[in-house]
Design an enzyme around this catalytic site. Structure first.
Site, mmCIF file in Angstrom:
data_model
loop_
_atom_site.group_PDB
_atom_site.id
_atom_site.type_symbol
_atom_site.label_atom_id
_atom_site.label_comp_id
_atom_site.label_asym_id
_atom_site.label_seq_id
_atom_site.Cartn_x
_atom_site.Cartn_y
_atom_site.Cartn_z
ATOM 1 N N ASP A 161 -34.888 20.620 -14.208
ATOM 2 C CA ASP A 161 -36.223 20.044 -14.402
ATOM 3 C C ASP A 161 -36.593 19.166 -13.203
ATOM 4 O OD1 ASP A 161 -36.346 21.093 -17.147
ATOM 5 O OD2 ASP A 161 -34.738 19.673 -17.494
ATOM 6 N N HIS A 189 -33.550 17.597 -22.579
ATOM 7 C CA HIS A 189 -33.910 18.845 -21.892
ATOM 8 C C HIS A 189 -34.647 19.717 -22.910
ATOM 9 C CE1 HIS A 189 -33.944 22.464 -19.573
ATOM 10 N NE2 HIS A 189 -33.341 23.102 -20.550
HETATM 11 P P1 NAX Z 1 -26.636 34.343 -21.570
HETATM 12 O O1 NAX Z 1 -26.973 34.697 -22.990
HETATM 13 O O2 NAX Z 1 -26.893 35.312 -20.486
HETATM 14 O O3 NAX Z 1 -25.077 33.973 -21.509
HETATM 15 C C1 NAX Z 1 -24.458 33.142 -22.425
HETATM 16 C C2 NAX Z 1 -23.005 33.545 -22.493
HETATM 17 O O4 NAX Z 1 -22.323 32.605 -23.315
HETATM 18 C C3 NAX Z 1 -22.784 34.933 -23.134
HETATM 19 O O5 NAX Z 1 -21.972 35.721 -22.277
HETATM 20 C C4 NAX Z 1 -22.080 34.583 -24.436
HETATM 21 O O6 NAX Z 1 -21.161 35.596 -24.843
HETATM 22 C C5 NAX Z 1 -21.369 33.294 -24.066
HETATM 23 N N1 NAX Z 1 -20.904 32.493 -25.189
HETATM 24 C C6 NAX Z 1 -21.461 32.329 -26.413
HETATM 25 N N2 NAX Z 1 -20.681 31.552 -27.186
HETATM 26 C C7 NAX Z 1 -19.598 31.197 -26.438
HETATM 27 C C8 NAX Z 1 -18.438 30.418 -26.673
HETATM 28 N N3 NAX Z 1 -18.228 29.861 -27.862
HETATM 29 N N4 NAX Z 1 -17.545 30.274 -25.682
HETATM 30 C C9 NAX Z 1 -17.752 30.860 -24.496
HETATM 31 N N5 NAX Z 1 -18.818 31.629 -24.212
HETATM 32 C C10 NAX Z 1 -19.735 31.797 -25.172
HETATM 33 O O7 NAX Z 1 -27.358 32.952 -21.320
HETATM 34 P P2 NAX Z 1 -27.683 32.202 -19.933
HETATM 35 O O8 NAX Z 1 -29.008 32.658 -19.420
HETATM 36 O O9 NAX Z 1 -26.504 32.287 -19.035
HETATM 37 O O10 NAX Z 1 -27.893 30.698 -20.461
HETATM 38 C C11 NAX Z 1 -26.808 29.942 -20.981
HETATM 39 C C12 NAX Z 1 -27.312 28.675 -21.663
HETATM 40 O O11 NAX Z 1 -27.985 27.832 -20.732
HETATM 41 C C13 NAX Z 1 -28.321 28.924 -22.784
HETATM 42 O O12 NAX Z 1 -27.960 28.101 -23.883
HETATM 43 C C14 NAX Z 1 -29.638 28.440 -22.181
HETATM 44 O O13 NAX Z 1 -30.543 28.019 -23.167
HETATM 45 C C15 NAX Z 1 -29.160 27.304 -21.323
HETATM 46 N N6 NAX Z 1 -30.046 26.807 -20.266
HETATM 47 C C16 NAX Z 1 -30.058 25.474 -20.029
HETATM 48 C C17 NAX Z 1 -30.792 24.905 -19.006
HETATM 49 C C18 NAX Z 1 -30.765 23.428 -18.761
HETATM 50 O O14 NAX Z 1 -31.522 22.990 -17.903
HETATM 51 N N7 NAX Z 1 -29.938 22.615 -19.428
HETATM 52 C C19 NAX Z 1 -31.671 25.743 -18.146
HETATM 53 C C20 NAX Z 1 -31.275 27.186 -18.144
HETATM 54 C C21 NAX Z 1 -30.873 27.742 -19.492
HETATM 55 O O15 NAX Z 1 -32.019 27.998 -20.247
#
Ligand code: NAX
Length: 317
Positions: A161, A189
Site C-alpha cells: 500500500d 491492510h
Molecule cells: P495463491 O492462492 O496464488 O497462493 C496461496 C498459496 O498458499 C497456495 O499455493 C495454497 O496452497 C497455499 N496455502 C494455503 N494454506 C496453506 C497453509 N496452511 N500452509 C502453507 N500454504 C498454504 O495466493 P497469492 O496470490 O500468492 O496470495 C497469497 C496471500 O497474500 C493471499 O491471502 C492474499 O490475499 C494476500 N495478499 C496480501 C497482500 C498484503 O498487502 N498484505 C497483498 C497481496 C495479496 O493480496
C-alpha cells in the site's frame, strides 16, 4: 565466494502466485544482500506438492550462487526448524459466498498452527512478516501462539500500500519514486486503511487511490497483484534487516498504545528500522493527528478490534 554462514528463510504458500516472484527475489540477494548465502524452505499444502516441485526445478535452473539448500515440504517441523526469517504468504483464500467470519475462522486455524510451530521449532529471534490475509489479524494470532518469541518480531505487510502510494505520487509529480518520503499507511491492510500524505515530502496535492488499486490490477490482469506484493514483502524485510536510516516505512506491528491505538492490535504505523545486530524498529512519534486523520485511524482500529474479537472467539485455548 561469501564467507557468511547461510541463513534459513521460510516462504509459505510457496506454490502460489506471490511466492513465484518472491522466491527468486530472495534467492538472488535482493533482500539479505548479495553476500548472504541462504537455505530456502518452501512450505505448501500436500495437494500442491507437485506444483511446488515445478517451482523447485525452476529455482535450480536459475543457477543462483547464493542459494544453498532448497527444501520443499508440507511438514511444519521441517519447515519451521531453526529458521531466521518467515514470509507467511499462504492463507485460505476467500471463496465465493464466504462470510468474513468464515475466512477469519479458517485462517485462525492456519495461523494458530504456524504460531505453535514457530514457538516450537524456529530461532527465538526469528523475524516474521505475514502477507496472507487478513494479514494484521493473522499476525496477531500467530504471535499469541508463539509466546516464547518477542511480540515485536511479528509484523504484517502494508508496504504494498505504501509503495502504491509512493508510485502514484511520483507519477503525478513527475519525479522519481525515491524522491518521495514520509508517506504513511495507518491501520489495517483492508479498505479501512488510511493512506496519509500530510507529512510526505515531494507532494503538492494529496489525494491518491491506494485502497482500490488491488482491484484495478485484478481487473486488468485477471489475476491478483503478485509481483508487486512479492517486491513489497522484500522491501519490508530488507528495511527491517538493514535499517532505514531516517526514511519512514509503514509496517503493521503490535501497537504499544502509540497514537491512542489499543495495545496489542497489529496496526500499520510509520516506523524507522535501526538495523545493526538487534534489528529493531521504532514507531515514529509526535505526529500531529487532525480530526479527519483521527476518524480514519479510529475506523481502521475499530475494524481490527472486531477482527480480533471474531478471531479470538474461535480460539478454543
Ligand atoms: P495463491 O492462492 O496464488 O497462493 C496461496 C498459496 O498458499 C497456495 O499455493 C495454497 O496452497 C497455499 N496455502 C494455503 N494454506 C496453506 C497453509 N496452511 N500452509 C502453507 N500454504 C498454504 O495466493 P497469492 O496470490 O500468492 O496470495 C497469497 C496471500 O497474500 C493471499 O491471502 C492474499 O490475499 C494476500 N495478499 C496480501 C497482500 C498484503 O498487502 N498484505 C497483498 C497481496 C495479496 O493480496
Amino acid at each position: 565466494m561469501s564467507q557468511k554462514a547461510p541463513i534459513r528463510v521460510l516462504v509459505t504458500g510457496a506454490a502460489g502466485q506471490i511466492a513465484y516472484s518472491l522466491v527468486n527475489f530472495i534467492a538472488k540477494g535482493d533482500v539479505f544482500g548479495t553476500d548472504q548465502p541462504l537455505d530456502l524452505i518452501l512450505l505448501d499444502i500436500k495437494l500442491m506438492m507437485e506444483v511446488l516441485g515445478g517451482v523447485v526445478m525452476e529455482l535450480k535452473d536459475c543457477a543462483l550462487p547464493l542459494l544453498r539448500e532448497i527444501v520443499a515440504t508440507d511438514d511444519y517441523e521441517v519447515a519451521f526448524k531453526d529458521i531466521d526469517v518467515a514470509f507467511l504468504v499462504g492463507a485460505m483464500p476467500r471463496k465465493q459466498g464466504m462470510e468474513r467470519k468464515d475466512l477469519l475462522t479458517a485462517n485462525v486455524t492456519i495461523f494458530k498452527g504456524q504460531g505453535q510451530a514457530l514457538d516450537k521449532y524456529a530461532k527465538k529471534n526469528v523475524k516474521v512478516i505475514v502477507v496472507g490475509n487478513p494479514a494484521n489479524t493473522n499476525a496477531l494470532i500467530c504471535s499469541k501462539y508463539a509466546p516464547s518469541i518477542p511480540k515485536e518480531n511479528f509484523t504484517a505487510m502494508t508496504r504494498l500500500d505504501q509503495n502504491r502510494a509512493m508510485a502514484q505520487i511520483a507519477e503525478r509529480l513527475d519525479c522519481n519514486v525515491n524522491d518521495v518520503n514520509k508517506v504513511i499507511i495507518w491501520g489495517n491492510h483492508s479498505a479501512t486503511q488510511y493512506p496519509d500524505v500530510r507529512f510526505a515530502t515531494a507532494v503538492k496535492n494529496g489525494a491518491t487511490m491506494i485502497q482500490k488499486r488491488g482491484a484495478a490490477v485484478i481487473a486488468a490482469r485477471k489475476l491478483s497483484s503478485a509481483m508487486s506484493a512479492a517486491k513489497a514483502s522484500c522491501d519490508h524485510i530488507k528495511d527491517w534487516w538493514f535499517g532505514t536510516g531516517d526514511r519512514w516505512v509503514s509496517m503493521a506491528v503490535p501497537s504499544d498504545g502509540s497514537y491512542g491505538i489499543k495495545e496489542g492490535l497489529v496496526y500499520s504505523f510509520p516506523v524507522i528500522c535501526t538495523g545493526g545486530d538487534e534489528r529493531k524498529y521504532k514507531i515514529v512519534q509526535g505526529l500531529k493527528i487532525d480530526d479527519f486523520s483521527r476518524s480514519k485511524m479510529d475506523l481502521s482500529a475499530k475494524e481490527l478490534e472486531e477482527e480480533r474479537e471474531m478471531a479470538l472467539s474461535v480460539c478454543k485455548d
